[in-house]
Design a protein around this motif. Sequence first.
Motif, PDB file in Angstrom:
ATOM      1  N   GLN A   1      14.691  -5.950 -12.231  1.00 40.71           N
ATOM      2  CA  GLN A   1      14.114  -4.984 -11.723  1.00 40.71           C
ATOM      3  C   GLN A   1      13.028  -5.282 -10.752  1.00 40.71           C
ATOM      4  OE1 GLN A   1      14.897  -1.842 -11.430  1.00 40.71           O
ATOM      5  NE2 GLN A   1      16.522  -1.531 -12.613  1.00 40.71           N
ATOM      6  N   VAL A   2      12.721  -4.616  -9.752  1.00 41.12           N
ATOM      7  CA  VAL A   2      11.622  -4.701  -9.024  1.00 41.12           C
ATOM      8  C   VAL A   2      10.838  -3.414  -8.909  1.00 41.12           C
ATOM      9  CG1 VAL A   2      10.517  -5.334  -6.725  1.00 41.12           C
ATOM     10  CG2 VAL A   2      12.752  -6.465  -7.721  1.00 41.12           C
ATOM     11  N   GLN A   3       9.294  -3.515  -9.223  1.00 41.20           N
ATOM     12  CA  GLN A   3       8.637  -2.380  -8.894  1.00 41.20           C
ATOM     13  C   GLN A   3       7.657  -2.513  -7.890  1.00 41.20           C
ATOM     14  OE1 GLN A   3       8.768  -3.989 -12.367  1.00 41.20           O
ATOM     15  NE2 GLN A   3      10.482  -2.757 -12.512  1.00 41.20           N
ATOM     16  N   LEU A   4       7.689  -1.623  -7.027  1.00 42.43           N
ATOM     17  CA  LEU A   4       6.682  -1.728  -5.744  1.00 42.43           C
ATOM     18  C   LEU A   4       5.523  -0.685  -5.837  1.00 42.43           C
ATOM     19  CD1 LEU A   4       9.917  -2.025  -3.231  1.00 42.43           C
ATOM     20  CD2 LEU A   4       8.455  -3.908  -4.051  1.00 42.43           C
ATOM     21  N   VAL A   5       4.742  -0.921  -5.245  1.00 43.37           N
ATOM     22  CA  VAL A   5       3.591   0.024  -5.211  1.00 43.37           C
ATOM     23  C   VAL A   5       2.825  -0.066  -3.929  1.00 43.37           C
ATOM     24  CG1 VAL A   5       1.077   1.019  -6.312  1.00 43.37           C
ATOM     25  CG2 VAL A   5       2.996  -0.131  -7.818  1.00 43.37           C
ATOM     26  N   GLU A   6       2.758   1.093  -3.164  1.00 41.85           N
ATOM     27  CA  GLU A   6       2.103   0.961  -1.935  1.00 41.85           C
ATOM     28  C   GLU A   6       0.782   1.267  -1.989  1.00 41.85           C
ATOM     29  OE1 GLU A   6       6.514   2.663  -1.311  1.00 41.85           O
ATOM     30  OE2 GLU A   6       4.732   2.826  -2.795  1.00 41.85           O
ATOM     31  N   SER A   7      -0.203   0.871  -1.117  1.00 38.35           N
ATOM     32  CA  SER A   7      -1.662   1.289  -1.055  1.00 38.35           C
ATOM     33  C   SER A   7      -1.917   1.097   0.648  1.00 38.35           C
ATOM     34  CB  SER A   7      -2.389   0.634  -2.065  1.00 38.35           C
ATOM     35  OG  SER A   7      -2.191  -0.742  -1.651  1.00 38.35           O
ATOM     36  N   GLY A   8      -3.212   1.857   0.608  1.00 40.56           N
ATOM     37  CA  GLY A   8      -3.758   1.532   2.047  1.00 40.56           C
ATOM     38  C   GLY A   8      -3.648   2.822   2.900  1.00 40.56           C
ATOM     39  N   GLY A   9      -2.699   3.947   2.467  1.00 39.92           N
ATOM     40  CA  GLY A   9      -2.784   5.153   3.207  1.00 39.92           C
ATOM     41  C   GLY A   9      -4.056   5.753   3.297  1.00 39.92           C
ATOM     42  N   GLY A  10      -4.205   6.764   4.377  1.00 43.05           N
ATOM     43  CA  GLY A  10      -5.193   7.607   4.316  1.00 43.05           C
ATOM     44  C   GLY A  10      -5.228   8.555   5.568  1.00 43.05           C
ATOM     45  N   LEU A  11      -6.294   9.052   5.822  1.00 42.04           N
ATOM     46  CA  LEU A  11      -6.611   9.826   7.095  1.00 42.04           C
ATOM     47  C   LEU A  11      -7.425   9.000   8.176  1.00 42.04           C
ATOM     48  CD1 LEU A  11      -6.560  12.414   8.654  1.00 42.04           C
ATOM     49  CD2 LEU A  11      -8.851  13.040   7.527  1.00 42.04           C
ATOM     50  N   VAL A  12      -6.948   8.773   9.503  1.00 43.07           N
ATOM     51  CA  VAL A  12      -7.418   8.133  10.484  1.00 43.07           C
ATOM     52  C   VAL A  12      -7.197   8.900  11.721  1.00 43.07           C
ATOM     53  CG1 VAL A  12      -5.177   6.812  10.843  1.00 43.07           C
ATOM     54  CG2 VAL A  12      -7.430   5.827  11.533  1.00 43.07           C
ATOM     55  N   GLN A  13      -8.148   8.647  12.736  1.00 41.98           N
ATOM     56  CA  GLN A  13      -8.165   9.426  13.929  1.00 41.98           C
ATOM     57  C   GLN A  13      -6.978   8.617  14.920  1.00 41.98           C
ATOM     58  OE1 GLN A  13     -12.158   9.437  15.647  1.00 41.98           O
ATOM     59  NE2 GLN A  13     -12.464  11.686  14.811  1.00 41.98           N
ATOM     60  N   ALA A  14      -6.567   9.214  15.667  1.00 41.19           N
ATOM     61  CA  ALA A  14      -5.721   8.863  16.773  1.00 41.19           C
ATOM     62  C   ALA A  14      -6.364   7.640  17.303  1.00 41.19           C
ATOM     63  CB  ALA A  14      -5.193   9.826  17.798  1.00 41.19           C
ATOM     64  N   GLY A  15      -5.539   6.520  17.587  1.00 37.85           N
ATOM     65  CA  GLY A  15      -6.033   5.283  18.253  1.00 37.85           C
ATOM     66  C   GLY A  15      -6.726   4.229  17.274  1.00 37.85           C
ATOM     67  N   GLY A  16      -6.783   4.680  15.888  1.00 35.16           N
ATOM     68  CA  GLY A  16      -7.329   3.801  14.792  1.00 35.16           C
ATOM     69  C   GLY A  16      -6.113   2.938  14.092  1.00 35.16           C
ATOM     70  N   SER A  17      -6.677   2.432  13.147  1.00 33.69           N
ATOM     71  CA  SER A  17      -5.747   1.410  12.534  1.00 33.69           C
ATOM     72  C   SER A  17      -5.805   1.751  10.841  1.00 33.69           C
ATOM     73  CB  SER A  17      -6.327  -0.111  12.877  1.00 33.69           C
ATOM     74  OG  SER A  17      -6.006  -0.393  14.173  1.00 33.69           O
ATOM     75  N   LEU A  18      -4.685   1.240  10.556  1.00 34.15           N
ATOM     76  CA  LEU A  18      -4.766   1.067   8.829  1.00 34.15           C
ATOM     77  C   LEU A  18      -3.742   0.011   8.637  1.00 34.15           C
ATOM     78  CD1 LEU A  18      -3.833   4.659   7.753  1.00 34.15           C
ATOM     79  CD2 LEU A  18      -5.964   3.461   7.322  1.00 34.15           C
ATOM     80  N   ARG A  19      -3.999  -0.791   7.251  1.00 32.25           N
ATOM     81  CA  ARG A  19      -3.240  -1.544   6.810  1.00 32.25           C
ATOM     82  C   ARG A  19      -2.623  -1.281   5.401  1.00 32.25           C
ATOM     83  NH1 ARG A  19      -3.931  -8.065   5.369  1.00 32.25           N
ATOM     84  NH2 ARG A  19      -4.907  -7.202   3.496  1.00 32.25           N
ATOM     85  N   LEU A  20      -1.385  -1.016   5.375  1.00 31.05           N
ATOM     86  CA  LEU A  20      -0.652  -0.652   4.251  1.00 31.05           C
ATOM     87  C   LEU A  20      -0.337  -1.992   3.342  1.00 31.05           C
ATOM     88  CD1 LEU A  20       1.793   2.132   5.421  1.00 31.05           C
ATOM     89  CD2 LEU A  20      -0.624   2.249   4.668  1.00 31.05           C
ATOM     90  N   SER A  21      -0.523  -2.029   2.152  1.00 24.78           N
ATOM     91  CA  SER A  21       0.121  -2.981   1.189  1.00 24.78           C
ATOM     92  C   SER A  21       1.054  -2.599   0.271  1.00 24.78           C
ATOM     93  CB  SER A  21      -1.050  -3.780   0.669  1.00 24.78           C
ATOM     94  OG  SER A  21      -2.306  -4.271   1.554  1.00 24.78           O
ATOM     95  N   CYS A  22       1.936  -3.444   0.026  1.00 28.05           N
ATOM     96  CA  CYS A  22       3.136  -3.236  -1.002  1.00 28.05           C
ATOM     97  C   CYS A  22       3.049  -4.253  -1.983  1.00 28.05           C
ATOM     98  CB  CYS A  22       4.326  -3.137  -0.620  1.00 28.05           C
ATOM     99  SG  CYS A  22       5.934  -2.770  -1.466  1.00 28.05           S
ATOM    100  N   ALA A  23       2.564  -3.933  -3.291  1.00 29.68           N
ATOM    101  CA  ALA A  23       2.568  -5.155  -4.320  1.00 29.68           C
ATOM    102  C   ALA A  23       3.825  -4.923  -5.070  1.00 29.68           C
ATOM    103  CB  ALA A  23       1.163  -4.845  -5.197  1.00 29.68           C
ATOM    104  N   ALA A  24       4.494  -6.099  -5.235  1.00 27.88           N
ATOM    105  CA  ALA A  24       5.742  -6.238  -5.963  1.00 27.88           C
ATOM    106  C   ALA A  24       5.346  -6.650  -7.377  1.00 27.88           C
ATOM    107  CB  ALA A  24       6.917  -6.942  -5.331  1.00 27.88           C
ATOM    108  N   SER A  25       6.164  -6.275  -8.403  1.00 28.44           N
ATOM    109  CA  SER A  25       6.055  -6.934  -9.923  1.00 28.44           C
ATOM    110  C   SER A  25       7.560  -6.660 -10.450  1.00 28.44           C
ATOM    111  CB  SER A  25       5.125  -6.119 -10.667  1.00 28.44           C
ATOM    112  OG  SER A  25       5.545  -4.696 -10.878  1.00 28.44           O
TER     113      SER A  25
END
Length: 123
Positions: A1-25
């Motif tokens: 089994q693989v467990q996946l947990v995403e993080s890094g989401g949020g609220l941003v203005q148009a034109g901005g940037s975000l980096r999402l992460s997915c940590a596996a265990s």
Amino acid sequence: QVQLVESGGGLVQAGGSLRLSCAASGRTISSYAMGWFRQAPGKEREFVAAIRWSGGSTYYADSVKGRFTISRDNAKNVVYLQMNSLKPEDTAVYYCAAKQGVIATQPTRFDYWGQGTQVTVSS
């Protein structure tokens, strides 16, 4: 089994940037193809990006090509999605997914899923 947990989401203005992460265990993901998908309210889950187990091949939806970059660090068991030049239409819950074998873009071909992280882009 693989467990996946995403993080890094949020609220941003148009034109901005975000980096999402997915940590596996549970297992090392070094032999898994990984993908990012998203689902907006009232819409079906759609493919965003995928990366081969070695990181040597990547695929992107046309709507994000040139703006998003998928990458992975197998030593850390983490997959990333760098999102630049964000648009309001990128607003969705973003999911990380894993599958054994060859890379794919269809959600039904992925075996393991995270719980998702919300990305909201304001205009």
